[in-house]
Design an enzyme around this catalytic site. Structure first.
Site, short mmCIF file in Angstrom:
data_model
loop_
_atom_site.label_atom_id
_atom_site.label_comp_id
_atom_site.label_asym_id
_atom_site.label_seq_id
_atom_site.Cartn_x
_atom_site.Cartn_y
_atom_site.Cartn_z
N HIS A 1 -30.45 57.15 -13.91
CA HIS A 1 -29.47 55.85 -14.10
C HIS A 1 -28.45 56.16 -12.88
CE1 HIS A 1 -30.67 54.60 -18.03
NE2 HIS A 1 -30.34 56.15 -18.44
N ASN B 1 -41.02 50.45 -19.70
CA ASN B 1 -39.81 49.66 -19.95
C ASN B 1 -39.07 49.45 -18.72
OD1 ASN B 1 -39.13 52.46 -19.55
ND2 ASN B 1 -37.32 52.53 -20.77
N HIS C 1 -39.77 58.11 -16.03
CA HIS C 1 -39.36 56.79 -15.71
C HIS C 1 -38.98 56.36 -14.41
CE1 HIS C 1 -38.82 55.68 -20.24
NE2 HIS C 1 -38.48 57.02 -20.40
N ARG D 1 -38.56 53.28 -13.11
CA ARG D 1 -37.73 52.29 -13.01
C ARG D 1 -38.27 51.04 -12.07
NH1 ARG D 1 -35.39 53.91 -17.64
NH2 ARG D 1 -33.75 55.50 -17.27
N ASP E 1 -39.07 63.19 -19.46
CA ASP E 1 -38.51 62.12 -19.77
C ASP E 1 -37.46 61.95 -18.66
OD1 ASP E 1 -37.59 60.00 -21.37
OD2 ASP E 1 -36.47 60.91 -22.84
N HIS F 1 -42.23 56.99 -29.48
CA HIS F 1 -40.97 57.13 -29.38
C HIS F 1 -40.25 57.16 -30.85
CE1 HIS F 1 -36.39 56.83 -27.80
NE2 HIS F 1 -36.43 56.57 -29.18
#
Length: 428
Positions: free
Chosen positions: A307, A90, A58, A60, A303, A177
């Site tokens: 954050h 995402n 990810h 982002r 994965d 997923h």
């Protein structure tokens, strides 16, 4: 480009050899090599692997640059020995159109720390109701071949079947997923003894296993390829093993954290251990290790889920799910698989470079360390042991479950097509 002579490296953990890089290509592999004017890297018995490939990252960007960007994420990748990563869809906006996937791909091209291959969304807005522009994303400059709504499950069987049928036309793969949403409403951690004692909502193993069972049967019916993201339970292992025995085109990945950590850590209520799928039991961890060793699970994928501080440093229920993983992945695999005798370094290269490159069709990656191949390489000091200090991470985020933990191995050098992106543990 100049020549580089890597002297005395254990290629795939074997006997020490010299490797000569000339421009973007490996020119020669052997003993006692020399090259006039070449930059010499003294490997001193470090292990040389093909550059690692992460099928599940990810980054982002666009939309959540406060947690990661393509630049910071690829710098983290290079620090961890990766030369290619697949960026999940995402983002904000969701990577469900040719325009967005091309934006991510071009950012990767500009920054140059590793190759970035976007993953396209299966459904518009990850909403699970309407197929996204799969064909347009595949035909774009990004050449998308992997599609996933990761973070959400494609729980509608009709939509999943249509996606499998669509990607079959160009040899693509749907990465699922696996999470039945009705069985995981309000889930905070693995459903079991610990969740009952802590009074936290449980995420049952059957919520993963039921989706995997359905999807391998759909893949068999359609004759298409399905990939299982972050497989986490012993039951899921048995379903994938059964499917492979029937010749179903299924591949599966496991994360480093699911190979090492268990739900017992949730007793601390530290949100750094909150992840989806959740940390499972010791029985699951052991089953995952054995499955990775015997090939039932095909690859390791990080994965990597960065954050910002405020999204993790809060009460458990409000905390975001996810862990950063690019910079510690190889160390965790050494700890759980190599140092335990379950895999040798050739096996690590297979699970972390060769097979992920094959599944994602990453051209030029996962190739043998031999003459004529692209010089995508990673040099690892396997004798090193040290404590994980997230303050030194290249990632923009610090949400690692390994802070202060001693882990083996350290990536010292990474080369992307002959260009050093990491030298002596420092980014170029």
């Amino acid at each position: 480009m100049s020549k580089i002579l890597i002297r005395g490296a254990k290629v795939l953990g074997g006997e020490p050899q010299d490797v000569l890089i000339d421009g973007e290509t490996i020119a020669e592999v052997g003993s006692g090599l020399s090259a006039e004017g070449a930059e010499v890297v003294e490997a001193d018995g470090q292990v040389l692997l093909p550059g690692l490939v992460d099928l599940h990252t990810h980054l982002r960007e666009p939309g959540r640059e406060d947690s990661e960007t393509v630049l910071t994420g690829t710098r983290a990748a290079a620090s961890g020995g990766f030369t290619a990563v697949f960026a999940m869809a995402n983002t904000f906006p969701v990577a469900d159109t040719a325009g967005v996937v091309e934006q991510v791909w071009r950012l990767g091209q500009e920054h140059g720390y590793c190759d970035v291959q976007p993953i396209g969304a299966v459904t518009v807005g990850l909403e699970g109701r309407k197929l996204a522009e799969l064909g347009a994303m595949h035909e774009s400059a990004a050449g998308v071949t992997v599609f996933s709504d990761d973070g959400k499950c494609v729980d509608d069987a009709v939509i999943m079947r249509r996606a499998l049928e669509y990607v079959k036309a160009f040899g693509g793969v749907v990465a699922q997923h696996a999470q039945e949403p009705r069985l995981t409403e309000g889930a905070q951690m693995n459903e079991g003894v610990v969740s009952a004692e802590l009074g936290l909502g449980g995420w049952p193993a059957v919520a993963e296993e039921s989706i995997i069972a359905r999807d391998v049967l759909l893949a068999e019916h359609v004759g298409s390829r399905v990939h299982i993201c972050h497989l986490s339970t012993a039951g899921s292992v048995e379903i994938v093993r059964w499917a492979k025995s029937r010749g179903i085109q299924v591949t599966a990945e496991v994360t480093p954290h699911h190979l090492l950590l268990t739900d017992e850590l949730v007793r601390t209520y530290n949100p750094v251990y909150k992840v989806n799928p959740p940390l499972r039991t010791e029985r699951d961890v052991l089953a995952l290790r054995e499955a990775l060793a015997d090939g039932t699970i095909d690859i390791v994928a990080t994965d990597h889920a960065p954050h910002p501080h405020e999204d993790k440093d809060c009460e458990w229920a409000a905390a975001a799910m996810g862990m950063v993983g690019l910079e510690t992945a190889l160390s965790v695999v050494q700890e759980t698989m190599v140092d335990t005798g379950l895999l040798d370094w050739a096996g690590v290269a297979d699970r972390m470079s060769v097979k992920p490159a094959q599944i994602g069709q990453a051209t030029g990656h996962g190739r043998p360390v031999s003459a004529g191949e692209p010089a995508n390489l990673t040099l690892v000091d396997t004798e090193y042991r040290g404590q994980v200090d997230p303050a030194g991470f290249a990632s923009r985020s610090r949400n690692t479950p390994y802070q202060g933990r001693e882990l083996p191995g350290r990536v010292t050098h990474t080369w992307l097509r002959g260009k050093a992106t990491l030298v002596d543990g420092k980014l170029t």
